[in-house]
Design a protein around this motif. Sequence first.
Motif, PDB file in Angstrom:
ATOM      1  N   VAL A 167       0.868  -1.174   0.000  1.00 61.26           N
ATOM      2  CA  VAL A 167       0.000   0.000   0.000  1.00 61.26           C
ATOM      3  C   VAL A 167       0.906   1.225   0.000  1.00 61.26           C
ATOM      4  N   ASP A 168       0.752   2.049  -1.033  1.00 61.94           N
ATOM      5  CA  ASP A 168       1.635   3.203  -1.233  1.00 61.94           C
ATOM      6  C   ASP A 168       3.104   2.775  -1.217  1.00 61.94           C
ATOM      7  N   GLY A 169       3.367   1.604  -1.776  1.00 62.35           N
ATOM      8  CA  GLY A 169       4.732   1.127  -1.913  1.00 62.35           C
ATOM      9  C   GLY A 169       5.292   0.379  -0.730  1.00 62.35           C
ATOM     10  N   ALA A 170       4.562   0.332   0.385  1.00 63.11           N
ATOM     11  CA  ALA A 170       5.051  -0.344   1.589  1.00 63.11           C
ATOM     12  C   ALA A 170       4.365  -1.697   1.735  1.00 63.11           C
ATOM     13  N   ALA A 171       5.136  -2.743   1.982  1.00 67.36           N
ATOM     14  CA  ALA A 171       4.564  -4.076   2.163  1.00 67.36           C
ATOM     15  C   ALA A 171       3.738  -4.117   3.451  1.00 67.36           C
ATOM     16  N   VAL A 172       2.576  -4.774   3.393  1.00 68.26           N
ATOM     17  CA  VAL A 172       1.722  -4.935   4.563  1.00 68.26           C
ATOM     18  C   VAL A 172       1.661  -6.413   4.935  1.00 68.26           C
ATOM     19  N   ARG A 173       1.339  -6.666   6.181  1.00 72.07           N
ATOM     20  CA  ARG A 173       1.218  -8.042   6.656  1.00 72.07           C
ATOM     21  C   ARG A 173      -0.149  -8.601   6.268  1.00 72.07           C
ATOM     22  N   LEU A 174      -0.178  -9.824   5.733  1.00 69.47           N
ATOM     23  CA  LEU A 174      -1.421 -10.480   5.354  1.00 69.47           C
ATOM     24  C   LEU A 174      -1.768 -11.576   6.360  1.00 69.47           C
ATOM     25  N   THR A 175      -3.072 -11.728   6.642  1.00 72.00           N
ATOM     26  CA  THR A 175      -3.535 -12.886   7.398  1.00 72.00           C
ATOM     27  C   THR A 175      -3.619 -14.083   6.460  1.00 72.00           C
ATOM     28  N   GLY A 176      -3.942 -15.257   7.002  1.00 71.78           N
ATOM     29  CA  GLY A 176      -4.061 -16.447   6.177  1.00 71.78           C
ATOM     30  C   GLY A 176      -5.142 -16.346   5.117  1.00 71.78           C
ATOM     31  N   ASP A 177      -6.156 -15.522   5.377  1.00 69.63           N
ATOM     32  CA  ASP A 177      -7.208 -15.328   4.375  1.00 69.63           C
ATOM     33  C   ASP A 177      -7.045 -13.991   3.648  1.00 69.63           C
ATOM     34  N   ARG A 178      -5.821 -13.474   3.627  1.00 71.70           N
ATOM     35  CA  ARG A 178      -5.400 -12.348   2.784  1.00 71.70           C
ATOM     36  C   ARG A 178      -5.967 -11.003   3.247  1.00 71.70           C
ATOM     37  N   ARG A 179      -6.337 -10.880   4.516  1.00 71.51           N
ATOM     38  CA  ARG A 179      -6.816  -9.592   5.021  1.00 71.51           C
ATOM     39  C   ARG A 179      -5.637  -8.749   5.504  1.00 71.51           C
ATOM     40  N   PHE A 180      -5.813  -7.425   5.462  1.00 72.31           N
ATOM     41  CA  PHE A 180      -4.724  -6.528   5.850  1.00 72.31           C
ATOM     42  C   PHE A 180      -5.288  -5.200   6.325  1.00 72.31           C
ATOM     43  N   ILE A 181      -4.412  -4.419   6.960  1.00 73.89           N
ATOM     44  CA  ILE A 181      -4.739  -3.056   7.382  1.00 73.89           C
ATOM     45  C   ILE A 181      -3.588  -2.151   6.967  1.00 73.89           C
ATOM     46  N   ALA A 182      -3.921  -0.921   6.586  1.00 68.77           N
ATOM     47  CA  ALA A 182      -2.919   0.104   6.313  1.00 68.77           C
ATOM     48  C   ALA A 182      -3.518   1.444   6.697  1.00 68.77           C
ATOM     49  N   GLY A 183      -2.687   2.363   7.195  1.00 62.75           N
ATOM     50  CA  GLY A 183      -3.195   3.623   7.725  1.00 62.75           C
ATOM     51  C   GLY A 183      -2.857   4.828   6.872  1.00 62.75           C
ATOM     52  N   PHE A 184      -3.673   5.884   7.053  1.00 61.07           N
ATOM     53  CA  PHE A 184      -3.500   7.146   6.335  1.00 61.07           C
ATOM     54  C   PHE A 184      -3.268   8.268   7.345  1.00 61.07           C
ATOM     55  N   GLY A 185      -2.177   8.995   7.195  1.00 61.17           N
ATOM     56  CA  GLY A 185      -1.886  10.106   8.091  1.00 61.17           C
ATOM     57  C   GLY A 185      -2.819  11.290   7.884  1.00 61.17           C
ATOM     58  N   ARG A 186      -2.637  12.302   8.706  1.00 62.45           N
ATOM     59  CA  ARG A 186      -3.505  13.490   8.689  1.00 62.45           C
ATOM     60  C   ARG A 186      -3.531  14.177   7.338  1.00 62.45           C
ATOM     61  N   ASP A 187      -2.426  14.215   6.630  1.00 64.96           N
ATOM     62  CA  ASP A 187      -2.337  14.959   5.380  1.00 64.96           C
ATOM     63  C   ASP A 187      -2.149  14.045   4.174  1.00 64.96           C
TER      64      ASP A 187
END
Length: 277
Positions: free
Chosen positions: A50-70
């Motif tokens: 997400v935005d070039g950064a690798a995120v951690r996936l669960t076994g069923d391919r779910r993930f979270i990624a955050g968005f800063g204030r700006d």
Amino acid sequence: MRLAFAALVLLLAASAAPTPPPREWLIAGPLEQGGVVLGTAPSGATSVTVDGAAVRLTGDRRFIAGFGRDHPPTAAAVAHFADGSSDTRTVPVRRRTWQIESIPSLRQPPPDAPPDPVYDARRTIELAEIAAARSGDSDESGWDEAFAWPAHGRISGVYGSQRILGGVPKSPHLGLDVAAPPGSPVLAPADGTVRLAHGPFLLEGNLIMLDHGHGLVSAFLHLSRIDVKEGQHVARGQQLGLVGMTGRATGPHLHWALSWRAARLDPGLFVTEGGNL
């Protein structure tokens, strides 16, 4: 002639081949500045950025990624597959309006204070310790739970607010302040592992940092007492400590900060009256 005919047959066969169905993403929010994307990558994805950064996936391919204030108005989620292909999903990020208070200066600002080597040395150590606690990316599952309020009281400071003093913007407020009587309980908003629990820090006072997994970390500042230890797993609703005014605080309150890696998030987006994300 035979070669030309064979090539024509292959071309017709290729054109008649069914187009593969589009790869399906599941995308949820809050998709806004200070919020997160809660996604499920397409079937077969081996990794996601997400935005070039690798995120951690669960076994069923779910993930979270955050968005800063700006954060800008879109984010790019890219799923990568074992055959070397990829699939990109553009995620909208709603722009928000912040509470901005402009205060004209009636006097010249005081000169900068002279350097304090003792303060600076201690603060450097503190900031490194806080950054280390915030940098975790564990497989804890609290990030996927309904979040509850860690304390109850009047909201005295909102995320994203900012003061402009004499035309000079000050740092935005990147947390949520809950004014509560000293000694009020501070509870874990979701499951997690305690990564930092001591103090007093110069600004934060007595501080607890709780790792909810997948890069999502809560911080609880200005506590009068800490009731947990580093490395301890705590459950949603478990008491962490007590409200206080240690560190740089003008009154008793809990400052709750929430981050996904380096992005500072709005804790208010994670809870409702019912404690649901």
